[in-house]
Design a protein around this motif. Structure first.
Motif, PDB file in Angstrom:
ATOM      1  N   CYS A  86       0.686  -1.256  -0.050  1.00  0.00           N
ATOM      2  CA  CYS A  86      -0.048   0.119   0.046  1.00  0.00           C
ATOM      3  C   CYS A  86       0.778   1.369   0.203  1.00  0.00           C
ATOM      4  O   CYS A  86       2.115   1.271   0.261  1.00  0.00           O
ATOM      5  CB  CYS A  86      -0.778   0.007   1.240  1.00  0.00           C
ATOM      6  N   TYR A  87      -0.045   2.402  -0.206  1.00  0.00           N
ATOM      7  CA  TYR A  87       0.599   3.834  -0.153  1.00  0.00           C
ATOM      8  C   TYR A  87       0.785   4.089   1.321  1.00  0.00           C
ATOM      9  O   TYR A  87      -0.147   3.761   2.103  1.00  0.00           O
ATOM     10  CB  TYR A  87      -0.166   4.707  -1.030  1.00  0.00           C
ATOM     11  N   ALA A  88       1.532   5.257   1.615  1.00  0.00           N
ATOM     12  CA  ALA A  88       1.696   5.487   2.988  1.00  0.00           C
ATOM     13  C   ALA A  88       0.060   6.095   3.389  1.00  0.00           C
ATOM     14  O   ALA A  88      -0.286   5.774   4.607  1.00  0.00           O
ATOM     15  CB  ALA A  88       2.373   6.879   3.042  1.00  0.00           C
ATOM     16  N   SER A  89      -0.609   6.593   2.442  1.00  0.00           N
ATOM     17  CA  SER A  89      -2.003   7.183   3.004  1.00  0.00           C
ATOM     18  C   SER A  89      -2.795   6.132   3.624  1.00  0.00           C
ATOM     19  O   SER A  89      -3.766   6.282   4.175  1.00  0.00           O
ATOM     20  CB  SER A  89      -2.774   7.952   1.795  1.00  0.00           C
ATOM     21  N   THR A  90      -2.856   4.850   3.166  1.00  0.00           N
ATOM     22  CA  THR A  90      -3.445   3.720   3.342  1.00  0.00           C
ATOM     23  C   THR A  90      -3.273   3.454   4.780  1.00  0.00           C
ATOM     24  O   THR A  90      -4.220   3.005   5.643  1.00  0.00           O
ATOM     25  CB  THR A  90      -3.101   2.587   2.410  1.00  0.00           C
ATOM     26  N   PHE A  91      -2.192   3.480   5.316  1.00  0.00           N
ATOM     27  CA  PHE A  91      -1.843   3.331   6.841  1.00  0.00           C
ATOM     28  C   PHE A  91      -2.932   4.178   7.480  1.00  0.00           C
ATOM     29  O   PHE A  91      -3.326   3.752   8.730  1.00  0.00           O
ATOM     30  CB  PHE A  91      -0.450   3.533   7.106  1.00  0.00           C
ATOM     31  N   LEU A  92      -3.170   5.241   7.333  1.00  0.00           N
ATOM     32  CA  LEU A  92      -4.092   6.232   8.120  1.00  0.00           C
ATOM     33  C   LEU A  92      -5.287   5.701   7.983  1.00  0.00           C
ATOM     34  O   LEU A  92      -5.881   5.767   9.116  1.00  0.00           O
ATOM     35  CB  LEU A  92      -3.865   7.724   7.291  1.00  0.00           C
ATOM     36  N   LYS A  93      -5.800   5.166   6.979  1.00  0.00           N
ATOM     37  CA  LYS A  93      -7.191   4.444   6.790  1.00  0.00           C
ATOM     38  C   LYS A  93      -7.277   3.431   7.932  1.00  0.00           C
ATOM     39  O   LYS A  93      -8.372   3.260   8.443  1.00  0.00           O
ATOM     40  CB  LYS A  93      -7.386   4.162   5.326  1.00  0.00           C
ATOM     41  N   VAL A  94      -6.278   2.690   8.074  1.00  0.00           N
ATOM     42  CA  VAL A  94      -6.354   1.449   8.600  1.00  0.00           C
ATOM     43  C   VAL A  94      -6.340   1.849  10.309  1.00  0.00           C
ATOM     44  O   VAL A  94      -7.108   1.405  11.067  1.00  0.00           O
ATOM     45  CB  VAL A  94      -5.217   0.325   8.436  1.00  0.00           C
TER      46      VAL A  94
END
Length: 164
Positions: A86-94
C-alpha cells in the motif's frame, strides 16, 4: 497516548522466481530475525496489544513469529488486505479504524509504503529505507486512533536487525 509500531516483514525468499509475490515465504535469515526483533521490543517494554498485518505470506508469517514471542494469540492477528503493497496514505485509513481500547498497536507491512509512512509521521528523523524486520516506533498524544493523524507525535526509536 497511543503507541504505533510499524514493522516491515522479515527477509523473504526469492528461491522460486516464478512464485507470486504475495506467496513468498521467509528465508532462513528472516526466520531468525523475527524472534530476535520481537525480544528487543520485550526488552523495551513495548509489547503490542493489537497486531494488524498485511495478508501476504511474508508479513503474516513475521507477525505470527513475533506474536509467539509476545504470547499473543496468532488467531487474534487482524489481516488487512489494504496493507499489501500500500501507499503511505492507506496506513492512516487502517489506523483510524482501530478500537480505542488498544493503546499499543503493531502494523506489519511492506516497502516502500512503510518507509514513506514513517517519514510522514515525523520531521525529527528521515529514514532512507526501513529494512526487513525493521521497527519504527512513534507515540501520539491522543486518546483516539481517529485523531492519530493530527495528534502531536513523539518519535520513540528506529531499530533493525543489523543495528547493534
Amino acid at each position: 497516548m497511543k503507541t504505533l509500531l510499524l514493522i516491515r516483514h522479515a527477509k523473504s525468499s526469492w528461491n522460486n522466481p516464478d512464485m507470486d509475490d504475495f506467496d513468498r515465504p521467509l528465508n532462513k535469515r528472516g526466520k531468525q530475525n523475527a524472534p530476535e526483533m520481537a525480544q528487543r521490543l520485550v526488552a523495551r517494554g513495548m509489547v503490542p496489544e493489537l497486531i494488524i498485518a498485511s495478508p501476504a505470506k511474508r508479513a503474516r508469517t513475521t507477525a505470527k513469529i513475533m506474536a509467539e514471542e509476545w504470547h499473543y494469540p496468532k488467531q487474534a492477528i487482524l489481516l488487512e488486505e489494504e496493507l499489501y503493497l500500500c501507499y503511505a496514505s492507506t496506513f492512516l485509513k487502517v489506523i483510524t479504524r482501530i478500537d480505542d481500547d488498544f493503546n499499543a498497536v503493531a502494523i506489519f507491512a511492506h516497502n516502500p509504503g512503510i518507509t514513506d509512512f514513517a517519514n510522514y509521521l515525523t520531521e525529527e528523523i528521515r529514514i532512507d529505507n526501513v529494512p526487513t524486520t525493521g521497527i519504527f516506533a512513534i507515540q501520539a498524544d491522543t486518546d483516539s486512533w481517529k485523531d492519530f493523524d493530527l495528534a502531536r507525535k513523539k518519535f520513540l526509536f528506529f531499530d533493525y536487525p543489523r543495528n547493534n
